[in-house]
Motif scaffolding. Structure first.
Motif, PDB file in Angstrom:
ATOM      1  N   THR A  84      64.085  42.574  49.226  1.00 26.95           N
ATOM      2  CA  THR A  84      63.685  41.204  49.243  1.00 26.95           C
ATOM      3  C   THR A  84      63.867  40.690  47.696  1.00 26.95           C
ATOM      4  OG1 THR A  84      62.049  41.875  50.930  1.00 26.95           O
ATOM      5  CG2 THR A  84      61.838  39.877  49.595  1.00 26.95           C
ATOM      6  N   ASN A  85      64.732  39.624  47.745  1.00 25.31           N
ATOM      7  CA  ASN A  85      65.374  39.063  46.341  1.00 25.31           C
ATOM      8  C   ASN A  85      65.485  37.525  46.665  1.00 25.31           C
ATOM      9  OD1 ASN A  85      65.885  41.581  45.250  1.00 25.31           O
ATOM     10  ND2 ASN A  85      67.498  41.805  46.565  1.00 25.31           N
ATOM     11  N   PRO A  86      64.311  36.681  46.090  1.00 25.80           N
ATOM     12  CA  PRO A  86      64.255  35.359  46.002  1.00 25.80           C
ATOM     13  C   PRO A  86      65.040  34.950  45.044  1.00 25.80           C
ATOM     14  CG  PRO A  86      62.296  36.161  45.169  1.00 25.80           C
ATOM     15  CD  PRO A  86      63.087  37.522  45.756  1.00 25.80           C
ATOM     16  N   ASP A  88      65.337  33.942  42.080  1.00 22.31           N
ATOM     17  CA  ASP A  88      64.616  33.808  40.988  1.00 22.31           C
ATOM     18  C   ASP A  88      64.736  35.101  40.337  1.00 22.31           C
ATOM     19  OD1 ASP A  88      62.270  32.581  39.220  1.00 22.31           O
ATOM     20  OD2 ASP A  88      61.383  34.475  39.571  1.00 22.31           O
ATOM     21  N   ARG A  90      62.991  36.536  37.566  1.00 25.64           N
ATOM     22  CA  ARG A  90      61.839  37.221  37.251  1.00 25.64           C
ATOM     23  C   ARG A  90      61.147  38.064  38.662  1.00 25.64           C
ATOM     24  NH1 ARG A  90      58.181  33.385  33.335  1.00 25.64           N
ATOM     25  NH2 ARG A  90      59.596  33.373  31.624  1.00 25.64           N
ATOM     26  N   SER A  91      61.307  37.323  39.697  1.00 26.71           N
ATOM     27  CA  SER A  91      60.639  37.821  40.929  1.00 26.71           C
ATOM     28  C   SER A  91      61.669  39.238  41.539  1.00 26.71           C
ATOM     29  CB  SER A  91      60.894  36.934  41.896  1.00 26.71           C
ATOM     30  OG  SER A  91      59.923  35.906  41.861  1.00 26.71           O
ATOM     31  N   ALA A  94      60.588  42.116  39.057  1.00 25.16           N
ATOM     32  CA  ALA A  94      59.382  42.521  39.523  1.00 25.16           C
ATOM     33  C   ALA A  94      59.465  43.189  40.775  1.00 25.16           C
ATOM     34  CB  ALA A  94      58.348  41.136  39.689  1.00 25.16           C
ATOM     35  N   ASN A  95      60.125  42.783  41.783  1.00 22.57           N
ATOM     36  CA  ASN A  95      60.461  43.735  43.304  1.00 22.57           C
ATOM     37  C   ASN A  95      61.011  44.968  42.798  1.00 22.57           C
ATOM     38  OD1 ASN A  95      59.072  41.903  44.614  1.00 22.57           O
ATOM     39  ND2 ASN A  95      60.797  41.154  45.487  1.00 22.57           N
ATOM     40  N   ASN A 129      68.230  32.966  49.400  1.00 26.33           N
ATOM     41  CA  ASN A 129      66.863  33.730  49.558  1.00 26.33           C
ATOM     42  C   ASN A 129      67.284  34.944  50.530  1.00 26.33           C
ATOM     43  OD1 ASN A 129      63.916  34.386  49.290  1.00 26.33           O
ATOM     44  ND2 ASN A 129      63.827  33.660  51.294  1.00 26.33           N
ATOM     45  N   LYS A 131      66.137  38.539  52.324  1.00 22.74           N
ATOM     46  CA  LYS A 131      64.924  39.045  52.934  1.00 22.74           C
ATOM     47  C   LYS A 131      65.464  40.269  53.836  1.00 22.74           C
ATOM     48  CE  LYS A 131      63.878  35.658  56.607  1.00 22.74           C
ATOM     49  NZ  LYS A 131      63.052  34.925  57.148  1.00 22.74           N
TER      50      LYS A 131
END
Length: 205
Positions: A84-86, A88, A90-91, A94-95, A129, A131
């Motif tokens: 799951t990679n938006p 962004d 940083r996100s 973080a994931n 995006n 998912k």
């Protein structure tokens, strides 16, 4: 003579009554003890957790009874976090950090390879995006370390189109100590993508 016979019969009836009462008392005592033990055993498996003033009932059980379900959840959660990679940076990072607690260095190698290929940079630049939908998880718990095969869809959504790709991965699963970042107590090892289909494009606008 008749009086003696009547007295003997009365004595026998009284003795039978006493025996019946004693047997009845014994049965009642045994049933009471068994029921009390069962109630005590059931109560010992029940605990209450207080969360913000609300008492929640919980039950204790053999941890191995639910191990296959925990393994499936662990593998599913890893794929959800890693894929799951938006758009962004940083996100995405973080994931990956959360996913890295659930697997060994083979996942780090995969992540670094994707970074070198500018995979994540392209997602950000094209505002894509990504998912994942996990279709199936097969865990063989008969042999240790446990073998895992996962089939999942990776969906990339853009402003004007959407692409869907079917992938499969394989890995082995080992037991580790449970922790806050790894509550199921599993670790994926030797993670690799074994199957990748062509992307199916769909116009969304």
């Amino acid at each position: 003579m008749k009086e003696l016979l009547d007295l003997e019969k009365g004595h026998q009836r009284a003795r039978l009554l006493v025996i019946t009462v004693v047997i009845g008392c014994l049965i009642t005592c045994i049933v009471s003890v068994v029921m009390a033990y069962k109630h005590s055993s059931d109560a010992s498996k029940r605990i209450f957790v207080v969360n913000r003033g609300v008492a929640l009932e919980a039950f204790s059980a053999n941890v191995m009874e639910n191990r296959p379900a925990e393994a499936i959840f662990h593998v599913t959660r890893f794929h959800e976090l890693f894929f799951t990679n938006p758009p962004d940076a940083r996100s995405i990072e973080a994931n990956y950090v959360k996913a890295s607690f659930l697997a060994d260095e083979s996942v780090k190698m995969t992540f670094e390879r994707l970074k070198e290929d500018s995979f994540y940079q392209k997602l950000i630049q094209t505002n894509t995006n990504q998912k994942v939908v996990v279709e199936n998880v097969e865990v063989d718990m008969k042999k240790y370390p446990y073998s895992v095969r996962t089939v999942f869809k990776v969906i990339q959504e853009r402003a004007t189109n959407k692409s869907t790709r079917l992938l499969a991965s394989e890995a082995s699963l080992v037991d580790v100590t449970r922790s806050e970042v790894n509550p199921q107590g599993f670790l994926l090892r030797n993670f690799r993508i074994t199957q990748r289909s062509d992307a199916k494009e769909e116009i969304t606008r």
